[in-house]
Scaffold this active site. Structure first.
Site, mmCIF file in Angstrom:
data_model
loop_
_atom_site.group_PDB
_atom_site.id
_atom_site.type_symbol
_atom_site.label_atom_id
_atom_site.label_comp_id
_atom_site.label_asym_id
_atom_site.label_seq_id
_atom_site.Cartn_x
_atom_site.Cartn_y
_atom_site.Cartn_z
ATOM 1 N N TYR A 149 0.884 -1.159 0.000
ATOM 2 C CA TYR A 149 0.000 0.000 0.000
ATOM 3 C C TYR A 149 0.923 1.210 0.000
ATOM 4 O O TYR A 149 1.537 1.531 1.011
ATOM 5 C CB TYR A 149 -0.896 0.010 1.241
ATOM 6 C CG TYR A 149 -1.981 -1.032 1.235
ATOM 7 C CD1 TYR A 149 -3.261 -0.716 0.792
ATOM 8 C CD2 TYR A 149 -1.727 -2.337 1.651
ATOM 9 C CE1 TYR A 149 -4.272 -1.671 0.790
ATOM 10 C CE2 TYR A 149 -2.726 -3.301 1.651
ATOM 11 C CZ TYR A 149 -3.986 -2.959 1.215
ATOM 12 O OH TYR A 149 -4.982 -3.894 1.205
ATOM 13 N N CYS A 150 1.052 1.860 -1.143
ATOM 14 C CA CYS A 150 1.928 3.014 -1.328
ATOM 15 C C CYS A 150 1.059 4.260 -1.125
ATOM 16 O O CYS A 150 0.219 4.581 -1.968
ATOM 17 C CB CYS A 150 2.532 2.957 -2.728
ATOM 18 S SG CYS A 150 3.837 4.142 -3.000
ATOM 19 N N ILE A 151 1.247 4.943 -0.005
ATOM 20 C CA ILE A 151 0.289 5.946 0.465
ATOM 21 C C ILE A 151 0.920 7.331 0.531
ATOM 22 O O ILE A 151 2.057 7.501 0.967
ATOM 23 C CB ILE A 151 -0.248 5.543 1.858
ATOM 24 C CG1 ILE A 151 -0.819 4.117 1.833
ATOM 25 C CG2 ILE A 151 -1.279 6.538 2.354
ATOM 26 C CD1 ILE A 151 -1.992 3.893 0.897
#
Length: 178
Positions: A149-151
Site C-alpha cells: 500500500y503506497c500511500i
C-alpha cells in the site's frame, strides 16, 4: 432555436433539482453516520497539498513528504475523517519515497478501484467514509501479504502510540504490546 432552449431548460431543471435534494449543501453522510465536510470546509481545514491529494487524486513528491521515513510507533488515520487506516507495525521501507504498508489495520475503512491514468492499470486506494484518495496498491510487497500500500503522507494524520488513548484510538494499543 427551440431545441437549444429546451436543452438549456432541461439542464437548469436538473441542476435545480440536485440543489433542492442536497439542501444546498454538498456535504455527504455515509451509512456509518460520518458526514463529509463541504468542499469549502475542506479547503479551510486542509493544507493545499492535503486538499489536492485527497480531493483531486494528486500525488505528492517522493522522499519529500512527512511520513516516508517516520520511525515512531503509532497509527495513521485519514486526514479528512480520522478513519483508522494503517499501523507502524505494518510499515516497511519500500525504497519508493512514500510510506508503504503491507496491510491496513481496518480493511473495512479502505476501498479499491481500478485506475487507468497511466499506461497500465493500477489499483487506487481510497478511504471508505471520506472517499479520500490515499495512494495505490501493488502486488510487490513483503510477506505475509505480498502487498504494498503506497500511500501519500498528505492523506494521513499520524497518531503516536503514546497519544492513542487521548485521541480516542485506544483499541489499537494492543498492536504495540510485543
Amino acid at each position: 432555436m427551440k431545441k437549444t432552449v429546451l436543452v438549456i431548460a432541461c439542464i437548469t431543471a436538473i441542476f435545480s433539482m440536485s440543489t433542492v435534494f442536497s439542501g444546498g449543501n454538498t456535504s455527504s453522510e455515509t451509512v456509518s453516520g460520518y458526514v463529509k465536510p463541504t468542499d469549502n470546509e475542506l479547503k479551510q481545514r486542509l493544507t493545499p497539498l492535503q486538499y489536492s491529494v485527497t480531493q483531486n487524486d494528486d500525488t505528492e513528491r517522493p522522499f519529500n513528504n512527512e511520513f516516508w521515513n517516520e520511525k515512531r510507533q503509532g497509527i495513521y488515520v485519514d486526514v479528512v475523517s480520522g478513519e483508522a487506516l494503517f499501523s507502524s507495525t505494518h510499515k516497511y521501507k519500500s525504497g519508493t519515497g512514500w510510506p508503504s504498508f503491507y496491510q491496513p489495520i481496518e480493511p473495512a475503512n479502505i476501498t479499491e478501484k481500478k485506475d487507468y491514468l497511466l499506461i497500465f492499470p493500477r489499483t487506487e486506494v481510497r478511504s471508505k467514509n471520506a472517499d479520500s484518495h490515499l495512494g495505490h496498491l501493488f502486488d510487490d510487497g513483503p510477506e505475509p501479504t505480498g502487498l504494498r500500500y503506497c500511500i501519500n503522507s498528505a492523506s494521513l494524520k499520524f497518531i503516536p502510540k503514546e497519544n492513542l488513548k487521548k485521541e480516542g484510538y485506544e483499541k489499537y494499543l494492543g498492536l504495540f504490546e510485543n
